[in-house]
Design a protein around this motif. Structure first.
Motif, mmCIF file in Angstrom:
data_model
loop_
_atom_site.group_PDB
_atom_site.id
_atom_site.type_symbol
_atom_site.label_atom_id
_atom_site.label_comp_id
_atom_site.label_asym_id
_atom_site.label_seq_id
_atom_site.Cartn_x
_atom_site.Cartn_y
_atom_site.Cartn_z
ATOM 1 N N TYR A 1 31.053 -23.125 4.599
ATOM 2 C CA TYR A 1 30.859 -24.562 4.794
ATOM 3 C C TYR A 1 31.447 -25.011 6.128
ATOM 4 N N ASN A 2 32.640 -24.547 6.459
ATOM 5 C CA ASN A 2 33.296 -24.937 7.713
ATOM 6 C C ASN A 2 32.495 -24.491 8.922
ATOM 7 N N ARG B 1 28.575 -28.264 -2.645
ATOM 8 C CA ARG B 1 28.902 -28.468 -4.049
ATOM 9 C C ARG B 1 27.693 -28.997 -4.830
ATOM 10 N N ARG C 1 31.630 -31.354 0.141
ATOM 11 C CA ARG C 1 32.469 -30.175 0.342
ATOM 12 C C ARG C 1 32.445 -29.287 -0.899
ATOM 13 N N LYS D 1 33.954 -22.006 1.123
ATOM 14 C CA LYS D 1 34.646 -22.961 1.985
ATOM 15 C C LYS D 1 34.565 -22.542 3.444
ATOM 16 N N CYS E 1 26.384 -23.160 0.081
ATOM 17 C CA CYS E 1 27.800 -23.457 0.290
ATOM 18 C C CYS E 1 28.176 -24.899 -0.043
ATOM 19 N N GLU F 1 36.634 -18.883 -1.939
ATOM 20 C CA GLU F 1 37.069 -19.144 -0.565
ATOM 21 C C GLU F 1 35.950 -18.922 0.432
#
Length: 283
Positions: free
Chosen positions: A22-23, A90, A11, A19, A88, A16
């Motif tokens: 990524y979602n 880590r 993740r 994130k 996106c 933002e």
């Protein structure tokens, strides 16, 4: 095994937008993520169809430019998708070395290699491996536990299966050599390897029919080999099924021992226990 069909936990941290991206790309719990995965799977299937059509010479001669353009369109599309995935997450190394990360990069490399080595673009059919993402989209990961049981059963029965295959290999060598001696070159059995080939085809009940015994003794031996093939065909199935039953029983016992009493909270119960041995409440 449970993480085999999923990207490594990776993740993002930071802005933002990473994130949210990524979602959409990695998660299938949201509508956007599900639609993205379904669109991706449809694109993968279409790209594989394009590669298959390009392998047909008549279609390649008449619509080669269109198919070539579509192939590059999908390759660029998947390249952008791969770069977005790297953007996106880590740890880019963790994703690129995961199962899907390796499949993603392998599925786009052949088109670029085809600029140097013509014909390598047909390796793009490996893109179909990416359809494995359907496990995540349609919540099929719950069946991975059953796959683990099957894998354990195969591992437990590996020695028995190896011995069985060695026995079958010995039998086909003997039967093939006998058939070569009985029939000879005049009936198509030009060598012992050709006789072994016939024995393998016959004992597996495939029966291509390109080499057929002509003498009565040869046909008698062939009949014996055919019946023998039917008798041994169920042996590996029985071995794996038996191991699966044992593995499944062991898993049920382990699950039973892990049950927690609803009253006192203790676990580590006996395998056949119906009541808690600490407080007497029914488990």
């Amino acid at each position: 095994m449970a993480t085999f069909f999923r990207e490594k936990e990776n993740r993002p941290a930071g802005p933002e937008w990473r994130k949210r991206l990524y979602n959409v790309i990695f998660e299938a719990d949201t509508n956007a993520g599900k639609y993205f995965d379904i669109l991706l799977i449809a694109s993968i299937l279409l790209s594989v169809i394009v590669v298959m059509l390009d392998s047909v010479s008549s279609l390649r001669n008449t619509h080669g430019s269109v198919l070539h353009g579509l192939e590059w369109f999908f390759t660029i599309l998947f390249t952008i998708e791969y770069l977005l995935r790297l953007m996106c997450v880590r740890s880019k190394m963790a994703y690129s070395t995961s199962f899907f990360g390796i499949v993603d990069i392998i599925s786009i490399i052949p088109t670029y290699i085809s600029l140097i080595l013509p014909g390598s673009q047909f390796l793009l059919v490996i893109r179909v491996l990416r359809v494995l993402r359907i496990f995540r989209v349609f919540k099929l990961v719950q069946y991975i536990t059953e796959a683990e049981l099957l894998l354990k059963a195969l591992r437990a029965s590996s020695r028995k299966i190896i011995i069985f295959l060695f026995t079958v290999l010995t039998m086909v060598v003997i039967m093939g050599s006998l058939m070569y001696l009985i029939e000879g070159e005049e009936n198509g059995f030009t060598s012992i390897p050709s006789g072994i080939y016939w024995a393998i085809v016959t004992i597996t009940t495939v029966g291509f029919g390109d080499i057929v015994p002509q003498t009565p003794l040869g046909r008698a031996l062939a009949s014996f080999v055919m019946i023998l093939g039917y008798s041994i065909i169920a042996v590996p199935t029985g071995i794996v099924t038996s191991e699966m039953s044992l593995v499944s029983m062991e898993e049920r016992k382990k699950k039973r021992k892990r049950l927690t009493c609803s009253k006192c909270g203790h676990d580590d119960h006996d395998e056949d226990a119906c009541f808690c041995k600490y407080c007497g409440v029914r488990i």
